[in-house]
Design a protein around this motif. Structure first.
Motif, PDB file in Angstrom:
ATOM      1  N   ILE A 228      -3.846  13.771  -4.322  1.00  0.00           N
ATOM      2  CA  ILE A 228      -3.280  12.428  -3.262  1.00  0.00           C
ATOM      3  C   ILE A 228      -3.514  10.985  -4.549  1.00  0.00           C
ATOM      4  O   ILE A 228      -4.283  11.370  -4.977  1.00  0.00           O
ATOM      5  CB  ILE A 228      -4.624  12.332  -2.412  1.00  0.00           C
ATOM      6  CG1 ILE A 228      -4.972  13.719  -1.628  1.00  0.00           C
ATOM      7  CG2 ILE A 228      -4.860  11.329  -1.609  1.00  0.00           C
ATOM      8  CD1 ILE A 228      -5.954  13.093  -0.571  1.00  0.00           C
ATOM      9  N   ASN A 229      -2.128  10.947  -4.388  1.00  0.00           N
ATOM     10  CA  ASN A 229      -1.782   9.457  -5.309  1.00  0.00           C
ATOM     11  C   ASN A 229      -2.486   7.816  -4.230  1.00  0.00           C
ATOM     12  O   ASN A 229      -1.431   7.731  -3.013  1.00  0.00           O
ATOM     13  CB  ASN A 229      -0.263   9.712  -5.420  1.00  0.00           C
ATOM     14  CG  ASN A 229      -1.008  10.784  -6.378  1.00  0.00           C
ATOM     15  OD1 ASN A 229      -1.658  10.236  -7.781  1.00  0.00           O
ATOM     16  ND2 ASN A 229      -0.047  11.772  -6.878  1.00  0.00           N
ATOM     17  N   THR A 230      -2.627   7.308  -4.499  1.00  0.00           N
ATOM     18  CA  THR A 230      -2.814   5.965  -3.627  1.00  0.00           C
ATOM     19  C   THR A 230      -2.963   5.504  -4.388  1.00  0.00           C
ATOM     20  O   THR A 230      -2.810   4.967  -5.744  1.00  0.00           O
ATOM     21  CB  THR A 230      -4.185   6.249  -2.762  1.00  0.00           C
ATOM     22  OG1 THR A 230      -4.402   7.038  -1.424  1.00  0.00           O
ATOM     23  CG2 THR A 230      -3.750   4.731  -1.461  1.00  0.00           C
ATOM     24  N   GLU A 231      -2.328   4.213  -3.714  1.00  0.00           N
ATOM     25  CA  GLU A 231      -2.032   2.494  -5.154  1.00  0.00           C
ATOM     26  C   GLU A 231      -2.007   1.192  -4.098  1.00  0.00           C
ATOM     27  O   GLU A 231      -1.348   1.087  -3.230  1.00  0.00           O
ATOM     28  CB  GLU A 231      -0.429   2.764  -6.040  1.00  0.00           C
ATOM     29  CG  GLU A 231      -0.100   1.430  -6.317  1.00  0.00           C
ATOM     30  CD  GLU A 231       1.479   1.341  -6.695  1.00  0.00           C
ATOM     31  OE1 GLU A 231       1.961   0.401  -7.510  1.00  0.00           O
ATOM     32  OE2 GLU A 231       1.932   3.144  -8.059  1.00  0.00           O
ATOM     33  N   LEU A 232      -2.540   0.716  -4.475  1.00  0.00           N
ATOM     34  CA  LEU A 232      -2.792  -1.106  -4.257  1.00  0.00           C
ATOM     35  C   LEU A 232      -2.261  -2.200  -4.898  1.00  0.00           C
ATOM     36  O   LEU A 232      -2.482  -1.936  -5.907  1.00  0.00           O
ATOM     37  CB  LEU A 232      -4.015  -1.510  -3.319  1.00  0.00           C
ATOM     38  CG  LEU A 232      -4.559  -0.624  -2.695  1.00  0.00           C
ATOM     39  CD1 LEU A 232      -6.143  -1.306  -2.434  1.00  0.00           C
ATOM     40  CD2 LEU A 232      -4.015  -0.451  -1.371  1.00  0.00           C
ATOM     41  N   ARG A 233      -1.318  -3.104  -4.413  1.00  0.00           N
ATOM     42  CA  ARG A 233      -0.973  -4.446  -5.220  1.00  0.00           C
ATOM     43  C   ARG A 233      -0.470  -5.204  -4.708  1.00  0.00           C
ATOM     44  O   ARG A 233      -0.402  -5.355  -3.540  1.00  0.00           O
ATOM     45  CB  ARG A 233       0.978  -3.676  -5.424  1.00  0.00           C
ATOM     46  CG  ARG A 233       0.893  -2.662  -6.605  1.00  0.00           C
ATOM     47  CD  ARG A 233       2.487  -2.188  -7.260  1.00  0.00           C
ATOM     48  NE  ARG A 233       3.591  -1.936  -6.064  1.00  0.00           N
ATOM     49  CZ  ARG A 233       4.483  -2.192  -6.239  1.00  0.00           C
ATOM     50  NH1 ARG A 233       4.659  -0.360  -5.964  1.00  0.00           N
ATOM     51  NH2 ARG A 233       5.106  -1.818  -4.850  1.00  0.00           N
TER      52      ARG A 233
ATOM     53  N   GLN B 173       0.929  -0.971  -0.007  1.00  0.00           N
ATOM     54  CA  GLN B 173      -0.249  -0.110  -0.436  1.00  0.00           C
ATOM     55  C   GLN B 173       0.694   1.392  -0.023  1.00  0.00           C
ATOM     56  O   GLN B 173       1.424   1.405   0.923  1.00  0.00           O
ATOM     57  CB  GLN B 173      -1.065  -0.735   0.937  1.00  0.00           C
ATOM     58  CG  GLN B 173      -1.991   0.963   1.021  1.00  0.00           C
ATOM     59  CD  GLN B 173      -1.081   2.328   1.921  1.00  0.00           C
ATOM     60  OE1 GLN B 173      -0.449   2.716   2.546  1.00  0.00           O
ATOM     61  NE2 GLN B 173      -1.848   3.703   1.430  1.00  0.00           N
ATOM     62  N   LEU B 174       0.844   1.543  -0.816  1.00  0.00           N
ATOM     63  CA  LEU B 174       1.589   3.185  -1.182  1.00  0.00           C
ATOM     64  C   LEU B 174       0.720   4.519  -1.289  1.00  0.00           C
ATOM     65  O   LEU B 174      -0.347   4.483  -1.883  1.00  0.00           O
ATOM     66  CB  LEU B 174       2.111   2.879  -2.283  1.00  0.00           C
ATOM     67  CG  LEU B 174       3.245   2.564  -2.487  1.00  0.00           C
ATOM     68  CD1 LEU B 174       3.621   2.396  -3.724  1.00  0.00           C
ATOM     69  CD2 LEU B 174       4.532   2.388  -1.960  1.00  0.00           C
ATOM     70  N   THR B 175       0.756   5.956  -0.398  1.00  0.00           N
ATOM     71  CA  THR B 175       0.017   7.082  -0.770  1.00  0.00           C
ATOM     72  C   THR B 175       1.057   7.754  -0.916  1.00  0.00           C
ATOM     73  O   THR B 175       2.082   8.520   0.103  1.00  0.00           O
ATOM     74  CB  THR B 175      -0.612   7.537   1.037  1.00  0.00           C
ATOM     75  OG1 THR B 175      -1.660   5.850   0.883  1.00  0.00           O
ATOM     76  CG2 THR B 175      -1.716   8.449   0.618  1.00  0.00           C
TER      77      THR B 175
ATOM     78  N   GLY C 104       2.909   6.935   3.327  1.00  0.00           N
ATOM     79  CA  GLY C 104       2.197   5.327   3.458  1.00  0.00           C
ATOM     80  C   GLY C 104       2.798   4.044   2.496  1.00  0.00           C
ATOM     81  O   GLY C 104       3.463   4.229   1.279  1.00  0.00           O
ATOM     82  N   ASN C 105       3.329   3.564   3.150  1.00  0.00           N
ATOM     83  CA  ASN C 105       4.452   2.553   2.036  1.00  0.00           C
ATOM     84  C   ASN C 105       5.181   1.448   3.234  1.00  0.00           C
ATOM     85  O   ASN C 105       5.825   1.113   3.982  1.00  0.00           O
ATOM     86  CB  ASN C 105       6.025   3.093   1.818  1.00  0.00           C
ATOM     87  CG  ASN C 105       6.278   1.578   0.860  1.00  0.00           C
ATOM     88  OD1 ASN C 105       6.280   1.142   0.025  1.00  0.00           O
ATOM     89  ND2 ASN C 105       7.657   2.543   0.574  1.00  0.00           N
ATOM     90  N   HIS C 106       3.915   0.156   2.917  1.00  0.00           N
ATOM     91  CA  HIS C 106       3.407  -0.768   3.376  1.00  0.00           C
ATOM     92  C   HIS C 106       3.416  -1.987   3.108  1.00  0.00           C
ATOM     93  O   HIS C 106       3.054  -1.878   2.169  1.00  0.00           O
ATOM     94  CB  HIS C 106       2.547  -0.462   4.852  1.00  0.00           C
ATOM     95  CG  HIS C 106       2.280   0.892   5.169  1.00  0.00           C
ATOM     96  ND1 HIS C 106       3.148   1.197   6.409  1.00  0.00           N
ATOM     97  CD2 HIS C 106       1.411   1.972   5.314  1.00  0.00           C
ATOM     98  CE1 HIS C 106       3.087   2.502   6.957  1.00  0.00           C
ATOM     99  NE2 HIS C 106       1.931   3.255   6.086  1.00  0.00           N
TER     100      HIS C 106
END
Length: 209
Positions: A173-178, A121-123, A137-139
């Motif tokens: 706001i940039n959010t990414e799920l991988r 998870q990145l934000t 966020g970088n989890h």
């Protein structure tokens, strides 16, 4: 620009990771008349009608809620499903003698990861036209995992980036799920942040110009 943070892992049969950090120094009271307008929304994780933005009654935070922000990998899943992203462009309206920054993020969701799979998870946030980006966020979660996740990220007062006074700059706001299926590619794994299991709450830091 990374948010400073300290990790606390709550052990259990399923495991619920929780991340916290040093609190920022007390900030001025939030001004009256604060509102947030959504200017544009783009991304595979926030299709039309699957998100909302709400300002708290005390104007110290706003919450972004999603209803279909899920990344999936493994099994018969299409490769395009392993990465989902959302970019939201917001106009924060406040009295002209105040400016603001984002000093923290409380976010949560749900994941089911098979043994060998990982999820990320990145934000990050930044003001339009500004070269300074704050990573909030970088989890990473590792399988086997099934249950909720919750992270709190905080930015120190020295690192908080404020909108320049007197300038009209929207907040991005940039959010990414991988998800990477890894050795479990025969089975489906996923990570989500949605209205059923979680949301993203962004904390304001206010100061006078």
């Amino acid at each position: 620009m990374n948010a400073k943070r300290t990790a606390i892992v709550l052990a259990g049969a399923l495991g619920l990771p929780f991340l916290t950090a040093l609190s920022a120094a007390a900030a001025p009271d939030a001004p009256e008349g604060v509102s947030v307008d959504v200017v544009t929304v783009n991304g595979s994780g926030c299709r039309a009608g699957t998100w909302s933005v709400d300002v708290s009654d005390d104007r110290t935070a706003f919450t972004v809620s999603y209803s279909d922000f899920v990344a999936t990998a493994g099994g018969d899943t299409s490769p395009t499903e392993m990465r989902k992203n959302c970019q939201i462009n917001l106009r924060v309206n406040a009295p002209s003698d105040y400016t603001y920054g984002i000093t923290g993020l409380d976010h949560e969701g749900y994941a089911r990861l098979r043994e060998g799979a990982t999820a990320t998870q990145l934000t990050n946030v930044y003001f339009q036209g500004s070269p300074e980006t704050q990573q909030l966020g970088n989890h990473q979660l590792r399988g086997r995992y099934r249950g909720g996740w919750a992270f709190q990220d905080r930015v120190s007062p020295q690192q908080t980036v404020y909108k320049p006074c007197g300038e009209e700059r929207n907040l991005n706001i940039n959010t990414e799920l991988r998800v990477d299926a890894g050795s479990s590619d025969a089975w489906t794994s996923y990570i989500s942040t949605d209205s059923t299991h979680g949301s993203a709450k962004y904390l304001f830091a206010w100061k006078r110009c």
